[in-house]
Design an enzyme around this catalytic site. Sequence first.
Site, PDB file in Angstrom:
ATOM      1  N   GLU A  26       0.816  -1.218   0.000  1.00 28.81           N
ATOM      2  CA  GLU A  26       0.000   0.000   0.000  1.00 28.81           C
ATOM      3  C   GLU A  26       0.853   1.273   0.000  1.00 28.81           C
ATOM      4  O   GLU A  26       0.722   2.108   0.878  1.00 28.81           O
ATOM      5  CB  GLU A  26      -0.830  -0.021   1.281  1.00 28.81           C
ATOM      6  CG  GLU A  26      -2.256   0.361   1.134  1.00 28.81           C
ATOM      7  CD  GLU A  26      -3.020   0.004   2.406  1.00 28.81           C
ATOM      8  OE1 GLU A  26      -4.169  -0.408   2.285  1.00 28.81           O
ATOM      9  OE2 GLU A  26      -2.462   0.133   3.519  1.00 28.81           O
ATOM     10  N   PRO A  27       1.739   1.438  -0.968  1.00 32.95           N
ATOM     11  CA  PRO A  27       2.612   2.610  -0.970  1.00 32.95           C
ATOM     12  C   PRO A  27       1.870   3.891  -1.332  1.00 32.95           C
ATOM     13  O   PRO A  27       1.004   3.881  -2.212  1.00 32.95           O
ATOM     14  CB  PRO A  27       3.621   2.278  -2.070  1.00 32.95           C
ATOM     15  CG  PRO A  27       2.865   1.394  -3.012  1.00 32.95           C
ATOM     16  CD  PRO A  27       1.949   0.577  -2.151  1.00 32.95           C
ATOM     17  N   GLY A  28       2.189   4.960  -0.644  1.00 30.36           N
ATOM     18  CA  GLY A  28       1.648   6.274  -0.994  1.00 30.36           C
ATOM     19  C   GLY A  28       2.794   7.177  -1.403  1.00 30.36           C
ATOM     20  O   GLY A  28       3.059   7.395  -2.584  1.00 30.36           O
ATOM     21  N   ARG A  29       3.522   7.621  -0.385  1.00 24.18           N
ATOM     22  CA  ARG A  29       4.654   8.533  -0.582  1.00 24.18           C
ATOM     23  C   ARG A  29       5.614   8.068  -1.675  1.00 24.18           C
ATOM     24  O   ARG A  29       5.989   8.842  -2.556  1.00 24.18           O
ATOM     25  CB  ARG A  29       5.404   8.617   0.746  1.00 24.18           C
ATOM     26  CG  ARG A  29       6.599   9.516   0.775  1.00 24.18           C
ATOM     27  CD  ARG A  29       7.412   9.267   2.053  1.00 24.18           C
ATOM     28  NE  ARG A  29       6.608   9.306   3.257  1.00 24.18           N
ATOM     29  CZ  ARG A  29       6.268  10.412   3.911  1.00 24.18           C
ATOM     30  NH1 ARG A  29       6.697  11.572   3.484  1.00 24.18           N
ATOM     31  NH2 ARG A  29       5.511  10.366   4.990  1.00 24.18           N
TER      32      ARG A  29
ATOM     33  N   ARG B 183       4.463  20.519   5.770  1.00 15.75           N
ATOM     34  CA  ARG B 183       5.187  19.402   6.386  1.00 15.75           C
ATOM     35  C   ARG B 183       6.343  19.824   7.287  1.00 15.75           C
ATOM     36  O   ARG B 183       6.658  19.131   8.232  1.00 15.75           O
ATOM     37  CB  ARG B 183       5.671  18.409   5.304  1.00 15.75           C
ATOM     38  CG  ARG B 183       4.498  17.696   4.632  1.00 15.75           C
ATOM     39  CD  ARG B 183       4.939  16.557   3.727  1.00 15.75           C
ATOM     40  NE  ARG B 183       5.502  15.459   4.465  1.00 15.75           N
ATOM     41  CZ  ARG B 183       6.783  15.120   4.468  1.00 15.75           C
ATOM     42  NH1 ARG B 183       7.663  15.817   3.756  1.00 15.75           N
ATOM     43  NH2 ARG B 183       7.200  14.095   5.167  1.00 15.75           N
TER      44      ARG B 183
ATOM     45  N   TYR C  77       6.052  18.342  10.924  1.00 15.35           N
ATOM     46  CA  TYR C  77       6.988  17.292  11.326  1.00 15.35           C
ATOM     47  C   TYR C  77       8.455  17.702  11.276  1.00 15.35           C
ATOM     48  O   TYR C  77       9.329  16.857  11.472  1.00 15.35           O
ATOM     49  CB  TYR C  77       6.907  16.058  10.399  1.00 15.35           C
ATOM     50  CG  TYR C  77       5.585  15.616   9.879  1.00 15.35           C
ATOM     51  CD1 TYR C  77       4.587  15.149  10.736  1.00 15.35           C
ATOM     52  CD2 TYR C  77       5.344  15.586   8.507  1.00 15.35           C
ATOM     53  CE1 TYR C  77       3.393  14.683  10.224  1.00 15.35           C
ATOM     54  CE2 TYR C  77       4.145  15.116   7.994  1.00 15.35           C
ATOM     55  CZ  TYR C  77       3.177  14.672   8.861  1.00 15.35           C
ATOM     56  OH  TYR C  77       2.007  14.202   8.355  1.00 15.35           O
TER      57      TYR C  77
ATOM     58  N   CYS D 164       0.843  34.800   8.121  1.00 10.96           N
ATOM     59  CA  CYS D 164       1.040  35.503   9.382  1.00 10.96           C
ATOM     60  C   CYS D 164       1.231  34.501  10.515  1.00 10.96           C
ATOM     61  O   CYS D 164       0.391  34.365  11.405  1.00 10.96           O
ATOM     62  CB  CYS D 164      -0.150  36.389   9.659  1.00 10.96           C
ATOM     63  SG  CYS D 164      -0.487  37.450   8.277  1.00 10.96           S
ATOM     64  N   GLU D 165       2.327  33.763  10.447  1.00 13.25           N
ATOM     65  CA  GLU D 165       2.688  32.742  11.433  1.00 13.25           C
ATOM     66  C   GLU D 165       4.202  32.673  11.396  1.00 13.25           C
ATOM     67  O   GLU D 165       4.763  32.449  10.317  1.00 13.25           O
ATOM     68  CB  GLU D 165       2.215  31.348  10.979  1.00 13.25           C
ATOM     69  CG  GLU D 165       0.763  31.094  10.944  1.00 13.25           C
ATOM     70  CD  GLU D 165       0.188  30.766  12.303  1.00 13.25           C
ATOM     71  OE1 GLU D 165       0.918  30.243  13.158  1.00 13.25           O
ATOM     72  OE2 GLU D 165      -0.994  31.072  12.496  1.00 13.25           O
TER      73      GLU D 165
END
Length: 432
Positions: A291-294, A331, A335, A362-363
């Site tokens: 089940e690969p995604g990335r 990301r 993370y 504005c962060e």
Amino acid sequence: MILHEHFDINQEGHLTIGGLDTVELAREFGTPAYVMDENAIRGVCRTYRDAATRAFGADALPLYASKAFSCREVYRIAAEEGLGVDCVSGGELYTAISAGFPASRIYFHGNNKTDRDIADAMDAGVGTFVVDNRDELHALSEEACRRGITQRILLRITPGIDPHTHRAIMTGSVDSKFGSAIETGQAMAIVREALSTAGVELVGLHCHIGSQIFDLEPFSDAANIMIRFFADIQKECGVSLSELNLGGGLGVRYTEYDREIDYADAIAKIGKIVVGFCEENGIPVPKIILEPGRSLVAASGLTLYTVGSVKEIPGFKNYVSVDGGMPDNPRYALYGSQYTALIANRANEPRDYRATLAGRCCESGDLLGENMEIQRAERGDILAVLVTGAYNFSMASNYNRLPRPPVIFVKDGTARVVVRRETYEDLIERDI
Ligand SMILES: *Cc1c(COP(=O)(O)O)cnc(C)c1O
């Protein structure tokens, strides 16, 4: 080549993707923009398919975990390449079905499927549900019985593995919101319950231990635990389950510091290990699902930005601000993910400048990375962040009412829009 085969530098010193000049792509399609190399995606799809068939036999099936990057075109590609897909929401399912993806090859995931999700998925004729917990099992059974159908299901099991990845992307430990743990006895209990529940046919089990994993050991440990559990089920319940979904999670090279990973080789090794464990436990090799995604989409993509202000704070950092940021790539904020960035219009110059790449929100946490090695930047430069094909577009938001970038696919020397840029009109479309 830079990190991956499809990234290179041409005679003008410009970064290219799939042979196309990224500076020209930025001019043609505007910035920010996601650009993806279609042949790179198709190449990895084929690698997974061929390697899975070789390792596990003809009925092995790689699924594309479509939360990594979900739009109609990528479901069409997955269908053409003979993959199944994993959908985790009504929205992903709707997108897949609207792209003509065959419902029988859809695995419907999610730790909290709503009644509406369940009904929609059954309306669409989804082949397999991956059931997370008892509440869902009961809801599914009720809906299936109401319809007079028998729904194929897998149960999601947590094998209790720590794959040494970031806490937020680790999913296979006992204390997890996903699945039922073997250790606590809850996994065996839900297996027994599923076997005697009307309206569902339990065909196998699923596990997914986490993401961005480079070592094969956690996969091998998980497979070992799952196969022993298959054998226990056979002993205790007299049932031989036929399908084992080993999840996704193989890592991707984002920077020079990440290892290169040969997916065909990794799958071949996992295959040998799985077949060995089955022999040891005296069970037939089940149909294996990966089940690969990335790893299917991340490396194919890059994001193009235009540099705005450059601020050098003596004794502190150099800030290079671009016309995107956490809304198109959250990301780093989530993370601390590391990326490779370069000035696309001077890609052949040495990356001897240290900069913190800032977005326009504005962060103060709106950063694409800190202390990154890039070429000295100035206003108007095109900046590329590489390997953004996974979990960027699919995690994008409209924070600060920034319209989301388009997705451009390049293939065999031509570029085309597969998702158009969001407009200001799109932003107010749902407002009263
Ligand atoms: C996210 C996820 C995947 C894919 O993980 P990658 O690290 O992107 O390969 C596969 N299966 C499940 C259940 C997931 O949640």
